[in-house]
Design an enzyme around this catalytic site. Structure first.
Site, PDB file in Angstrom:
ATOM      1  N   TYR A 109      -1.551  -6.138  -2.619  1.00 54.64           N
ATOM      2  CA  TYR A 109      -1.262  -4.922  -1.853  1.00 54.64           C
ATOM      3  C   TYR A 109       0.154  -4.474  -2.204  1.00 54.64           C
ATOM      4  CZ  TYR A 109       0.224  -1.933   1.995  1.00 54.64           C
ATOM      5  OH  TYR A 109       0.729  -0.888   2.722  1.00 54.64           O
ATOM      6  N   GLU A 197       0.439   3.955  -0.661  1.00 54.65           N
ATOM      7  CA  GLU A 197      -0.196   2.645  -0.711  1.00 54.65           C
ATOM      8  C   GLU A 197      -1.069   2.500  -1.946  1.00 54.65           C
ATOM      9  OE1 GLU A 197      -1.167   0.744   3.545  1.00 54.65           O
ATOM     10  OE2 GLU A 197      -2.273   2.585   3.150  1.00 54.65           O
TER      11      GLU A 197
END
Length: 206
Positions: A109, A197
């Site tokens: 991530y 993101e």
């Protein structure tokens, strides 16, 4: 402002952040042409709506060939997708993103947010890719590595190294990972983002 995945990836490409080869389609025939324009399969056909969890609702499907990509697109375009984030009313799918499937070895991530308490951007990276970052923060916060960036100094080389080593990225990928983070940070600042993101950020076989 909410943007679709394909629009986000177009922006990422402009800032030299690597993304899978692919293109958007509004009809099954267009989906086949997008797949045919790429070197080889397999492919992934992904519904484009403003919601996450699309795979759980049947909005992301694999396709081995361009012909199969057309068939899968026909199933997805026009459907009302009901992933967890939309509520029971769901969202009508009008477009799909057709991409080359990736040989994924590991998922990470990577995100950038504005920390109001620090008045500066914070870059977060985690070895728990593919999961909601809120879930990771609640269950295993030690898996999230953070670096706050001083706007006056900018993102410094040691910070990208801290992030990469902190999530256990193999040393031979440090240069590529640093460039990835730096270019994402450039996009974040240039476009005045409040959130950026990449989930998942993937390490591939190549």
């Amino acid at each position: 402002m909410k943007i679709h995945e394909y629009q986000g990836k177009e922006l990422l490409q402009k800032f030299k952040v690597p993304v899978p080869a692919g293109g958007v389609a509004e009809t099954p025939a267009e989906a086949r042409r997008v797949a045919e324009s790429m070197e080889a399969g397999p492919f992934v056909v992904k519904a484009q709506i403003h919601a996450g969890g699309r795979g759980k609702g049947g909005g992301i499907k694999p396709a081995a060939t361009p012909e199969e990509g057309e068939q899968v697109a026909a199933q997805i375009i026009g459907m009302t997708l009901v992933p967890p984030q939309t509520g029971p009313e769901g969202r009508l799918v009008q477009k799909v993103l057709v991409e080359q499937a990736q040989d994924i070895i590991r998922e990470y991530y990577l995100g950038i947010v504005i920390d109001r308490s620090l008045s500066r951007p914070v870059i977060m990276m985690s070895s728990a890719g593919g999961m909601e970052i809120e879930e990771v923060a609640g269950r295993t916060p030690e898996l999230i590595i953070k670096e706050a960036v001083d706007p006056a100094l900018g993102l410094l080389p040691f910070q990208t190294r801290n992030l990469a080593f902190g999530v256990g990225l193999p040393p031979e990928h440090l240069r590529a990972a640093s460039a990835f983070v730096i270019n994402l940070y450039k996009m974040f600042g240039s476009l005045d983002c409040s959130l950026a993101e990449i989930n998942p950020l993937v390490l591939t076989g190549s």
